[in-house]
Each structure stands twice: as C-alpha cells, then as structure tokens.
Design a protein around this motif. Sequence first.
Motif, PDB file in Angstrom:
ATOM      1  N   ASP A  34      -7.381 -15.838  11.668  1.00 14.43           N
ATOM      2  CA  ASP A  34      -5.948 -15.940  11.927  1.00 14.43           C
ATOM      3  C   ASP A  34      -5.198 -14.757  11.320  1.00 14.43           C
ATOM      4  O   ASP A  34      -4.234 -14.245  11.907  1.00 14.43           O
ATOM      5  CB  ASP A  34      -5.393 -17.254  11.385  1.00 14.43           C
ATOM      6  N   ARG A  35      -5.626 -14.329  10.147  1.00  9.14           N
ATOM      7  CA  ARG A  35      -4.979 -13.186   9.499  1.00  9.14           C
ATOM      8  C   ARG A  35      -5.149 -11.918  10.336  1.00  9.14           C
ATOM      9  O   ARG A  35      -4.224 -11.121  10.477  1.00  9.14           O
ATOM     10  CB  ARG A  35      -5.573 -12.979   8.107  1.00  9.14           C
ATOM     11  N   LEU A  36      -6.331 -11.743  10.908  1.00  6.10           N
ATOM     12  CA  LEU A  36      -6.598 -10.537  11.685  1.00  6.10           C
ATOM     13  C   LEU A  36      -5.725 -10.470  12.933  1.00  6.10           C
ATOM     14  O   LEU A  36      -5.278  -9.389  13.330  1.00  6.10           O
ATOM     15  CB  LEU A  36      -8.067 -10.487  12.094  1.00  6.10           C
ATOM     16  N   THR A  37      -5.514 -11.614  13.560  1.00 12.58           N
ATOM     17  CA  THR A  37      -4.734 -11.625  14.794  1.00 12.58           C
ATOM     18  C   THR A  37      -3.277 -11.253  14.554  1.00 12.58           C
ATOM     19  O   THR A  37      -2.555 -10.945  15.508  1.00 12.58           O
ATOM     20  CB  THR A  37      -4.797 -12.997  15.478  1.00 12.58           C
ATOM     21  N   LYS A  38      -2.838 -11.255  13.309  1.00 10.64           N
ATOM     22  CA  LYS A  38      -1.454 -10.908  12.980  1.00 10.64           C
ATOM     23  C   LYS A  38      -1.304  -9.428  12.627  1.00 10.64           C
ATOM     24  O   LYS A  38      -0.195  -8.973  12.315  1.00 10.64           O
ATOM     25  CB  LYS A  38      -0.960 -11.773  11.817  1.00 10.64           C
ATOM     26  N   TRP A  39      -2.415  -8.662  12.680  1.00 11.20           N
ATOM     27  CA  TRP A  39      -2.326  -7.243  12.324  1.00 11.20           C
ATOM     28  C   TRP A  39      -1.417  -6.496  13.294  1.00 11.20           C
ATOM     29  O   TRP A  39      -1.563  -6.603  14.511  1.00 11.20           O
ATOM     30  CB  TRP A  39      -3.708  -6.591  12.336  1.00 11.20           C
ATOM     31  N   LYS A  40      -0.467  -5.782  12.738  1.00  7.95           N
ATOM     32  CA  LYS A  40       0.406  -4.898  13.504  1.00  7.95           C
ATOM     33  C   LYS A  40       0.607  -3.621  12.682  1.00  7.95           C
ATOM     34  O   LYS A  40       0.588  -3.673  11.445  1.00  7.95           O
ATOM     35  CB  LYS A  40       1.769  -5.540  13.774  1.00  7.95           C
ATOM     36  N   PRO A  41       0.816  -2.473  13.320  1.00 10.27           N
ATOM     37  CA  PRO A  41       1.034  -1.248  12.540  1.00 10.27           C
ATOM     38  C   PRO A  41       2.154  -1.376  11.515  1.00 10.27           C
ATOM     39  O   PRO A  41       2.015  -0.911  10.371  1.00 10.27           O
ATOM     40  CB  PRO A  41       1.360  -0.211  13.617  1.00 10.27           C
ATOM     41  N   ALA A  42       3.254  -2.011  11.893  1.00  8.52           N
ATOM     42  CA  ALA A  42       4.383  -2.134  10.957  1.00  8.52           C
ATOM     43  C   ALA A  42       3.994  -2.965   9.738  1.00  8.52           C
ATOM     44  O   ALA A  42       4.374  -2.632   8.598  1.00  8.52           O
ATOM     45  CB  ALA A  42       5.589  -2.749  11.663  1.00  8.52           C
ATOM     46  N   GLN A  43       3.243  -4.037   9.978  1.00 10.25           N
ATOM     47  CA  GLN A  43       2.786  -4.875   8.867  1.00 10.25           C
ATOM     48  C   GLN A  43       1.830  -4.109   7.973  1.00 10.25           C
ATOM     49  O   GLN A  43       1.876  -4.196   6.747  1.00 10.25           O
ATOM     50  CB  GLN A  43       2.103  -6.126   9.433  1.00 10.25           C
ATOM     51  N   ALA A  44       0.940  -3.308   8.604  1.00 13.98           N
ATOM     52  CA  ALA A  44      -0.003  -2.507   7.831  1.00 13.98           C
ATOM     53  C   ALA A  44       0.732  -1.472   6.985  1.00 13.98           C
ATOM     54  O   ALA A  44       0.411  -1.276   5.803  1.00 13.98           O
ATOM     55  CB  ALA A  44      -0.990  -1.816   8.768  1.00 13.98           C
ATOM     56  N   ILE A  45       1.725  -0.817   7.554  1.00 16.89           N
ATOM     57  CA  ILE A  45       2.482   0.199   6.821  1.00 16.89           C
ATOM     58  C   ILE A  45       3.240  -0.432   5.662  1.00 16.89           C
ATOM     59  O   ILE A  45       3.334   0.151   4.567  1.00 16.89           O
ATOM     60  CB  ILE A  45       3.424   0.951   7.774  1.00 16.89           C
ATOM     61  N   GLU A  46       3.749  -1.630   5.861  1.00 17.43           N
ATOM     62  CA  GLU A  46       4.430  -2.330   4.765  1.00 17.43           C
ATOM     63  C   GLU A  46       3.472  -2.562   3.595  1.00 17.43           C
ATOM     64  O   GLU A  46       3.828  -2.341   2.424  1.00 17.43           O
ATOM     65  CB  GLU A  46       4.985  -3.660   5.267  1.00 17.43           C
ATOM     66  N   ALA A  47       2.248  -3.005   3.906  1.00 18.95           N
ATOM     67  CA  ALA A  47       1.250  -3.217   2.845  1.00 18.95           C
ATOM     68  C   ALA A  47       0.858  -1.889   2.210  1.00 18.95           C
ATOM     69  O   ALA A  47       0.644  -1.813   0.985  1.00 18.95           O
ATOM     70  CB  ALA A  47       0.024  -3.919   3.431  1.00 18.95           C
ATOM     71  N   MET A  48       0.730  -0.843   3.009  1.00 20.97           N
ATOM     72  CA  MET A  48       0.398   0.476   2.481  1.00 20.97           C
ATOM     73  C   MET A  48       1.471   0.968   1.520  1.00 20.97           C
ATOM     74  O   MET A  48       1.172   1.457   0.418  1.00 20.97           O
ATOM     75  CB  MET A  48       0.218   1.471   3.634  1.00 20.97           C
ATOM     76  N   ASP A  49       2.734   0.838   1.921  1.00 16.80           N
ATOM     77  CA  ASP A  49       3.829   1.297   1.063  1.00 16.80           C
ATOM     78  C   ASP A  49       3.852   0.534  -0.259  1.00 16.80           C
ATOM     79  O   ASP A  49       4.108   1.118  -1.318  1.00 16.80           O
ATOM     80  CB  ASP A  49       5.159   1.123   1.790  1.00 16.80           C
ATOM     81  N   LEU A 270     -16.943   9.393  -4.214  1.00 15.98           N
ATOM     82  CA  LEU A 270     -16.350   8.061  -4.178  1.00 15.98           C
ATOM     83  C   LEU A 270     -14.999   8.124  -3.481  1.00 15.98           C
ATOM     84  O   LEU A 270     -14.206   9.045  -3.704  1.00 15.98           O
ATOM     85  CB  LEU A 270     -16.159   7.506  -5.592  1.00 15.98           C
ATOM     86  N   LEU A 271     -14.723   7.131  -2.640  1.00 11.48           N
ATOM     87  CA  LEU A 271     -13.509   7.100  -1.834  1.00 11.48           C
ATOM     88  C   LEU A 271     -12.786   5.772  -2.016  1.00 11.48           C
ATOM     89  O   LEU A 271     -13.427   4.705  -2.076  1.00 11.48           O
ATOM     90  CB  LEU A 271     -13.857   7.274  -0.352  1.00 11.48           C
ATOM     91  N   TYR A 272     -11.467   5.828  -2.075  1.00  9.38           N
ATOM     92  CA  TYR A 272     -10.686   4.595  -2.102  1.00  9.38           C
ATOM     93  C   TYR A 272     -10.734   3.923  -0.731  1.00  9.38           C
ATOM     94  O   TYR A 272     -10.663   4.577   0.317  1.00  9.38           O
ATOM     95  CB  TYR A 272      -9.219   4.878  -2.471  1.00  9.38           C
ATOM     96  N   GLY A 273     -10.844   2.607  -0.735  1.00  8.05           N
ATOM     97  CA  GLY A 273     -10.745   1.814   0.483  1.00  8.05           C
ATOM     98  C   GLY A 273     -10.061   0.501   0.167  1.00  8.05           C
ATOM     99  O   GLY A 273     -10.158  -0.005  -0.959  1.00  8.05           O
ATOM    100  N   SER A 274      -9.364  -0.057   1.129  1.00 10.72           N
ATOM    101  CA  SER A 274      -8.673  -1.330   0.904  1.00 10.72           C
ATOM    102  C   SER A 274      -9.381  -2.510   1.563  1.00 10.72           C
ATOM    103  O   SER A 274      -9.269  -3.628   1.097  1.00 10.72           O
ATOM    104  CB  SER A 274      -7.245  -1.251   1.443  1.00 10.72           C
ATOM    105  N   ASP A 275     -10.084  -2.275   2.690  1.00 14.08           N
ATOM    106  CA  ASP A 275     -10.641  -3.346   3.524  1.00 14.08           C
ATOM    107  C   ASP A 275      -9.539  -4.258   4.050  1.00 14.08           C
ATOM    108  O   ASP A 275      -9.741  -5.450   4.265  1.00 14.08           O
ATOM    109  CB  ASP A 275     -11.693  -4.156   2.766  1.00 14.08           C
ATOM    110  N   PHE A 276      -8.357  -3.693   4.274  1.00 16.50           N
ATOM    111  CA  PHE A 276      -7.251  -4.426   4.871  1.00 16.50           C
ATOM    112  C   PHE A 276      -7.549  -4.668   6.362  1.00 16.50           C
ATOM    113  O   PHE A 276      -8.129  -3.803   7.010  1.00 16.50           O
ATOM    114  CB  PHE A 276      -5.966  -3.593   4.735  1.00 16.50           C
ATOM    115  N   PRO A 277      -7.217  -5.813   6.920  1.00 18.97           N
ATOM    116  CA  PRO A 277      -6.438  -6.920   6.377  1.00 18.97           C
ATOM    117  C   PRO A 277      -7.268  -8.022   5.725  1.00 18.97           C
ATOM    118  O   PRO A 277      -6.729  -9.076   5.406  1.00 18.97           O
ATOM    119  CB  PRO A 277      -5.718  -7.439   7.613  1.00 18.97           C
ATOM    120  N   PHE A 278      -8.573  -7.787   5.528  1.00 20.06           N
ATOM    121  CA  PHE A 278      -9.376  -8.804   4.852  1.00 20.06           C
ATOM    122  C   PHE A 278      -8.938  -8.950   3.392  1.00 20.06           C
ATOM    123  O   PHE A 278      -8.861 -10.056   2.871  1.00 20.06           O
ATOM    124  CB  PHE A 278     -10.863  -8.435   4.919  1.00 20.06           C
ATOM    125  N   TRP A 279      -8.708  -7.821   2.734  1.00 20.06           N
ATOM    126  CA  TRP A 279      -8.294  -7.830   1.338  1.00 20.06           C
ATOM    127  C   TRP A 279      -6.907  -7.219   1.213  1.00 20.06           C
ATOM    128  O   TRP A 279      -6.528  -6.335   1.989  1.00 20.06           O
ATOM    129  CB  TRP A 279      -9.254  -7.010   0.484  1.00 20.06           C
TER     130      TRP A 279
END
Length: 315
Positions: A34-49, A270-279
């Motif tokens: 259910d969380r994955l189906t809500k992924w949108k670029p704007a939502q992702a950018i909000e989490a990134m910011d 070593l590289l930073y990763g978020s694994d968003f939107p899972f995490w």
Amino acid sequence: MAAHRIDTHHHPYPQVYISKTGELLKHTTHAFYDRLTKWKPAQAIEAMDKSGIAVSVLSVSTPSVWLGSAQASRTFARECNEAFAEIQSNHKGRFGHFASLPLPDTEGSLREIEYAFDELKADGIALTTNYVDKYPGDEAFAPAFDELDRRKAVVYFHPTAASFAFNVIPNIPPPTIEFPFDTTRAITSLLFSGTFHRCPNIKWIFSHGGGALGMIAHRLVGLAKNRPELNARVPNGVMYELSRLYVDVVGVTSPGALRAVLDVVPMSHLLYGSDFPFWDPDVTVKGLAGLKLSVADLQAIERDNALKLLPNLPH
C-alpha cells in the motif's frame, strides 16, 4: 536541513509499473504494498528535503520488468525507463536514474542498453540478483555485460529471491533473510564465472552492504585456492575483484556490520542509500551519524563517492 546527500537506492513506482506487475508486486512486497502505490515524485521530494537529500537515483526493485515473455518484457522495460527519464526531466536537479533491462532476454537487453544510454541518458543500469533462478555470471548474459563493459557503465544490483526461497521458513518474507544471501550469490556468480575479471570497465554497485559478503569473502578466497579451475577465473585474486565493488550502506550502519563491509571494500566505495519508500531516509542518516565517523568519511559516503562514480548527476 541543507540538501547535500546523494541517494543511490531509491525506488519509484509509476502507475505503469504498479499496473503491469499486479499481484506479483503485491506478493513480493508484502506489508509495504500500500505504501508503494502512494509513491509520487512530489512525495519523494518532500521526504528527500526532510532528510537533506539533494539527488536520488531511481531504480526498480523486485520483481523488476520480466513478465514471462520477451516481447512483453521489452515493452515494459521501455515504458519504465521512459517513465523514469520523464520524472527526471520534470523535476530537474532532483533525480537521476538507472535503466532496467528485460533480462533474461539478452537480445532485447542489448537494444535497451543502446536506447537507455544514447536516448534517455541513463546514469547506469539496474538489475536484479537473479532472473528466473539464473544468476548473472551465466554465460547467457555475457553479451549484455560485454556491451556494458564497452560502455564503461555503472551496473547496480538489487536483490530478489530465487523461487525456492519464498517459503523456506513459513511466514518469513524473503526480503528479511533471502535478499542478503541472493546478493551474495550474484556476487559469487560474477566472480567465479570470470565476469568481474573479463569486464574491468564496469563499475558494480550492490545493495545492502553486499549482503553477506563481509562474512564469506575469505571463504571465497579459500575456495579459489582449492579449486584451480575457479582460481584461473580470478587471476588478480578474489580480494582484488571484491575490493573493486561499490556497496550502499542500507542496513549496515551498525558498527559491527560496517566493519565487516570495510574488511572487503574501501571507504571510498561506500554509498548512501535510503531504500525509499520501503524505509524512511532518516533510518540510514541516523545510523551513519551514530557511527561517529570523521567528517571526511561521512561526507564521502553521503555525497563525494557517488559524485565520483556518477559524475553526470546534477549537483
């Protein structure tokens, strides 16, 4: 928070991907669906910011783009790659992307490599650790890796599970245990097939600290010493090939886990990763902060290493 981090492990879910993977996506992502189906670029950018992430590199997770037939999968890979490129274009400066290939269809994959790099200007290629239980060192995949080597490409691997692993322990979903081990199987396959040695121009990235690699690396060294036919495929040595790999730090930001990773690869890989939107991206941010790394090492993991590896990312 000033945005400076480069996230090399971020999964987008455009509608075409959700629609065409259907029940398979639901089956492989379990409680996260259910969380994955809500992924949108704007939502992702909000989490990134919120977490100080300047740029995220988009890539598909399991089940990727294989739909069971070559033609359907070629079409699906193209649709996904164009969707990611469109997201990148519509939100300039915030996203890069790794393109997907319709493996195990090698011929279709060669065509998609050309389109992804020459037309879509992809930052690299995103693969999964096995395709229909066939691991990446299989000779059937050699033409694709040879072309990626010719292009000096970045190739990113995300784990999936082999078919036998879905019900090994009842009620335990494969990502919990099987994903790290499938990553390790993929690395071992590429190592002892000779692919790492044959394709020295590919820059390889593996998720989640390379799975169980930190624990088994020296077992692989011992195997090569005792098996001349395998040793011949790693003429520069097992540890030389493994030390060339890049890994993201998702899930390995405890002191013991990171020490094991650093026994194999250098800090510069070593590289930073978020694994968003899972995490939530802050999980890895806070994990890194708790390690009390030097300012230079933290800056390298969160930004500098990625920009050296992917110099065409916006920054």
